[in-house]
Design an enzyme around this catalytic site. Structure first.
Site, PDB file in Angstrom:
ATOM      1  N   ASP A   1      -8.814  -4.602  -5.943  1.00 50.75           N
ATOM      2  CA  ASP A   1      -8.351  -3.828  -4.795  1.00 50.75           C
ATOM      3  C   ASP A   1      -9.149  -2.540  -4.645  1.00 50.75           C
ATOM      4  OD1 ASP A   1      -6.767  -2.233  -2.954  1.00 50.75           O
ATOM      5  OD2 ASP A   1      -5.110  -3.603  -3.364  1.00 50.75           O
TER       6      ASP A   1
ATOM      7  N   SER B   1       0.841  -1.189   0.000  1.00 48.07           N
ATOM      8  CA  SER B   1       0.000   0.000   0.000  1.00 48.07           C
ATOM      9  C   SER B   1       0.891   1.259   0.000  1.00 48.07           C
ATOM     10  CB  SER B   1      -0.953  -0.048   1.202  1.00 48.07           C
ATOM     11  OG  SER B   1      -2.011   0.863   1.041  1.00 48.07           O
TER      12      SER B   1
ATOM     13  N   HIS C   1      -7.605  -5.861  -0.406  1.00 49.46           N
ATOM     14  CA  HIS C   1      -6.447  -4.975  -0.524  1.00 49.46           C
ATOM     15  C   HIS C   1      -5.178  -5.797  -0.443  1.00 49.46           C
ATOM     16  CE1 HIS C   1      -4.269  -1.300  -0.509  1.00 49.46           C
ATOM     17  NE2 HIS C   1      -4.066  -1.210   0.789  1.00 49.46           N
TER      18      HIS C   1
END
Length: 536
Positions: A475, A248, A505
């Site tokens: 995602d 991320s 995610h």
């Protein structure tokens, strides 16, 4: 990530801490955390600002000790459990300059954690993890997901850290727990001039508290300094190259590192990839579409289960209509939540978003929506608490404070009310459920006391070793297109993209054998998978 009450839905939100806390949270309709009083610095000891330093910080020797329980600032909980085979986690502090422009000035102490490699003869080096946020604690994140990386521990010391401003690394402090309870309950989609004034006053009050309690740190918590910290960390750990796994926001941090130190990159993996070419507005709009896509997939799954689905409707659109009507009711009248705390529209939206970070949480989302429709908001509020870093004792980690501080010193955009209102139609079109929240989130940094650095980060890394880029088509928080954008921005011959057709995610922690095989093959054996590899 925005620091409005809808802050959960932000361009650089990380799942690692949110998902971990949600597991414990759902077990007790609260959040994880120990019951004893704790304070930042308690898990590793000591002050985090010091002038006591070696002459050359790169030659400092770390004092590794058994890890204690994480501090409240890091998310609380218990000391990390031993690894398979009985290996113990070790924690330490590394000194880094507060201001790299003044390398001989004050230092800060960065909290580190590691688990040593199993095969010392075949050891490659240290594999450094960043689980995202920005604001996620590596001290809690790495042990929480360690079982997923056990194969990598064969040849790497697994290492993570609290980046500057996070957790026990001179963590940013803003409002009190009681103030944060009120702050996160406020209406973050104002409909009237009075509500707009309350909304902007909340932003100003939060920013003022951060300046009052952490003003001397705020200019120095940005991503560029965190990347410099990783280069110092590489040297202190004794590695000739940096071996890195970024997730991320950790992909943005890794990209900035590769730009600054391309010749220092060894093997690196970016998973759940932030699009480095998008400014805050573009990123927020893309995320509105990403969360809407994930919600659509949840709704389709519910419909496919027929009578087993607890939500009303025979089409995904009808379920979406049920959700938007529920949120509209909560905007007018919050319902019972946990204890004397009620579930507001803002917290319900946060709770929905939290559950979309992983397909494993879809059953909780279905249950929470069904219960809220009947007047019981406890489950959605528990999910929202997890997103905001609140434990069952009412204590907040510094996740949100650090997130805002890092984002706002990075991003130079500062939106007015008029500019924000002009953008709302486009955001509402992108997502009937999340669009308006993310639209108002554009004002996240408007009242911030420190100017931002860039509109988009430079991640060009000519001369770097190959970096493996893993994109997930489902995602919600870092939409799939960001993977290709990152690969292109890193430069020819650097970024190698592979695709995972999945939900949630990130990709590696899904357990997909194809993804894990490609990543493990590169990190352990240096084998770069063919560009365009597709995993299902």
């Amino acid at each position: 990530m925005s620091h409005s009450p809808s802050s959960a839905l932000s361009v650089r939100r990380a799942p690692a801490l949110a998902a971990v806390t949600a597991v414990a949270l759902l077990a007790a309709t609260g959040c994880s955390g120990d019951s004893g009083a704790s304070s930042p610095g308690s898990s590793h000891g000591g002050n985090t600002r010091s002038t006591d330093r070696p002459k050359d910080l790169a030659t400092q020797r770390l004092q590794w000790k058994a890890c204690k329980a994480p501090s409240v600032a890091e998310g609380g909980g218990t000391a990390p459990s031993p690894l398979p085979g009985g290996a113990r986690w070790e924690c330490s502090f590394m000194k880094a300059p507060l201001d790299y422009a003044k390398p001989d000035g004050d230092t800060i102490d960065l909290a580190l954690i590691r688990a040593k490699a199993r095969d010392t003869k075949q050891r490659i080096g240290s594999l450094i993890f960043n689980f995202g946020g920005p604001g996620g604690s590596g001290i809690t994140g790495l042990p929480s997901f360690a079982q997923d990386y056990e194969k990598l521990r064969a040849r790497y010391d697994l290492v993570s850290f609290d980046p500057r401003g996070v957790g026990d690394s001179d963590g940013v402090k803003c409002e009190s727990d009681r103030q944060l309870d009120a702050y996160f309950a406020k209406d973050s989609t104002p409909d009237t001039p009075a509500e707009v004034q309350t909304f902007t006053n909340g932003l100003a009050g939060f920013a003022a508290a951060c300046e009052k309690n952490s003003g001397s740190s705020l200019p120095y918590v940005g991503t560029t300094n965190a990347a410099r910290d990783m280069e110092l960390m590489r040297k202190v750990l004794g590695d000739s190259k940096l071996y890195y796994f970024g997730i991320s926001y950790g992909t943005e941090l890794g990209g900035v590192y590769a730009h600054l130190y391309p010749k220092s990159v060894g093997r690196a993996v970016f998973d759940a990839v932030v699009d480095p070419t998008q400014n805050s507005e573009q990123g927020s709009l893309g995320q509105a579409k990403g969360f809407q896509l994930a919600l659509d997939n949840f709704e389709k799954d519910c419909i496919a289960r027929g009578d087993a689905c607890a939500l009303p409707g025979t089409t995904p659109k009808e379920i979406e209509g049920f959700i938007t009507k529920l949120l509209a009711r909560l905007d007018k009248r919050p319902i019972a939540g946990i204890g004397d705390r009620k579930l507001t529209q803002t917290q319900a939206t946060n709770g929905i978003a939290q559950a979309l970070y992983s397909k494993d949480f879809w059953p909780y989302l279905e249950q929470g929506l069904d219960e809220a429709d009947g007047g019981n908001g406890a489950l959605l509020l528990a999910l929202s608490d997890s997103m905001n870093g609140r434990d069952q004792y009412g204590r907040y980690s510094n996740l949100q404070a650090a997130n805002v501080a890092i984002n706002c010193v990075d991003s130079k955009e500062r939106y007015t009310v008029a500019q924000t209102e002009a953008k709302l139609p486009e955001f509402r079109k992108a997502s009937p459920v999340f669009g308006e929240f993310l639209g108002w989130g554009l004002m996240s940094c408007t009242k911030w006391p420190v100017p931002g650095k860039w509109s988009t980060p430079d991640v060009s890394a000519t001369g770097s070793a190959p970096i493996l880029i893993v994109g997930n088509t489902g995602d919600p928080a870092t939409p799939y297109a960001g993977a290709r954008a990152m690969a292109d921005a890193l430069g020819k011959g650097v970024g190698t993209e592979i695709t995972y057709h999945g939900q949630g995610h990130g990709s590696y922690d899904s357990g997909n054998p194809c993804v894990q095989g490609a990543v493990n093959g590169y990190l352990l054996n240096g084998k770069v998978p063919p560009a365009g590899t597709v995993c299902r």
